[in-house]
Design an enzyme around this catalytic site. Structure first.
Site, PDB file in Angstrom:
ATOM      1  CG  ASN A  94     -25.258  16.625  -0.701  1.00  0.00           C
ATOM      2  OD1 ASN A  94     -25.737  17.759  -0.593  1.00  0.00           O
ATOM      3  ND2 ASN A  94     -24.461  16.110   0.212  1.00  0.00           N
ATOM      4  CG  HIS A 111     -33.023  18.249  -3.638  1.00  0.00           C
ATOM      5  ND1 HIS A 111     -32.411  19.164  -2.809  1.00  0.00           N
ATOM      6  CD2 HIS A 111     -34.318  18.203  -3.239  1.00  0.00           C
ATOM      7  CE1 HIS A 111     -33.294  19.640  -1.945  1.00  0.00           C
ATOM      8  NE2 HIS A 111     -34.459  19.067  -2.190  1.00  0.00           N
ATOM      9  CB  CYS A 122     -39.691  10.388 -24.106  1.00  0.00           C
ATOM     10  SG  CYS A 122     -37.977   9.797 -24.142  1.00  0.00           S
ATOM     11  N   PRO A 214     -21.440  23.207  11.653  1.00  0.00           N
ATOM     12  CG  PRO A 214     -19.942  24.016  10.059  1.00  0.00           C
ATOM     13  CD  PRO A 214     -20.943  22.920  10.303  1.00  0.00           C
ATOM     14  CB  ALA A 231     -19.979  16.150   7.581  1.00  0.00           C
TER      15      ALA A 231
END
Length: 242
Positions: A94, A111, A122, A214, A231
């Site tokens: 996430n 990520h 730069c 789920p 969760a």
């Protein structure tokens, strides 16, 4: 439950489903997913950035503002409580900051992060402007700011399709699953590699792998135990029993 009580080192791998109950859309849900109205190549690839950097920057600013208005859910809070009394490493796909806002420390944002933009030329880190300047529509074009050091365009801090993962972040996540006794896989669809390969690495290193999701996923067959719940329901129940 016994494996959770007996584990001396735990690694928790979290995906978009971890934040879904905070009101943050997942990417692939057919009705509300972030890719429902957009082609991922247009918004999450180097090619999309080169083609229309204003659209890409505006979309990520819009997403960041949605996250700012969201709150950690009960799952985030449970992980923070667990981490306070046990060795729990968190590696996440996430790009939001809800784990941190719940009080947890994240070992690895594999990520990248919505809140760590950087110069596309730069590499210098930058900051978002005031939230008051954030777009109110997903397709609102916003010109990206220029880097004060080199004049290059500031780009979003998320890792795009076709880009390499940040080396340090990936090595930290891989090291954590190799060292763990127990690995929880929470809210990830298991289709984005190499993150989706971490449960298999954990199994090969001898860890017990538990999936909390789920629905059946692409990594379900890698799990020793599968708990079909969300969760925000499963993690508080688990931590309360430890």
């Amino acid at each position: 439950m016994d494996s959770a009580r007996e584990a001396s080192r735990i690694t928790v791998l979290t995906g978009a489903g971890m934040s879904a109950e905070s009101g943050i859309a997942t990417f692939r849900d057919a009705q509300s997913g972030l890719w429902k109205d957009f082609d991922p190549k247009d918004l999450a690839s180097p090619e999309g950035w080169l083609a229309d950097s204003d659209l890409v920057w505006g979309w990520y600013r819009w997403r960041a503002e949605l996250v700012r208005r969201s709150e950690p859910n009960a799952g985030h809070m449970a992980l923070a409580r667990w981490q306070a009394r046990a060795h729990v490493d968190i590696a996440t796909q996430n790009v939001d900051d809800l784990h941190e806002r719940a009080g947890a420390e994240v070992l690895s944002h594999v990520h990248g992060s919505l809140f760590e933009p950087y110069c596309s030329d730069c590499g210098a880190r930058a900051q978002f402007d005031s939230a008051a300047d954030a777009p109110t529509q997903a397709d609102q074009r916003v010109p990206p700011p220029e880097c004060p050091l080199c004049g290059g365009l500031i780009r979003p801090g998320a890792v795009w399709f076709g880009e390499s993962l940040p080396e340090a972040a990936w090595e930290a996540a891989e090291g954590a699953v190799r060292a763990a006794d127990l690995v929880l896989v929470v809210g990830t669809s298991g289709v984005v590699y190499p993150f989706a390969g971490l449960p298999a690495i954990a199994r090969s290193a001898g860890a017990t792998v538990v999936e909390i999701n789920p629905v059946e996923t692409e990594v379900s067959d890698m799990a020793d135990h599968r708990w079909r719940t969300t969760a925000a329901v499963g993690l508080p129940a688990l931590v309360a029993q430890l």
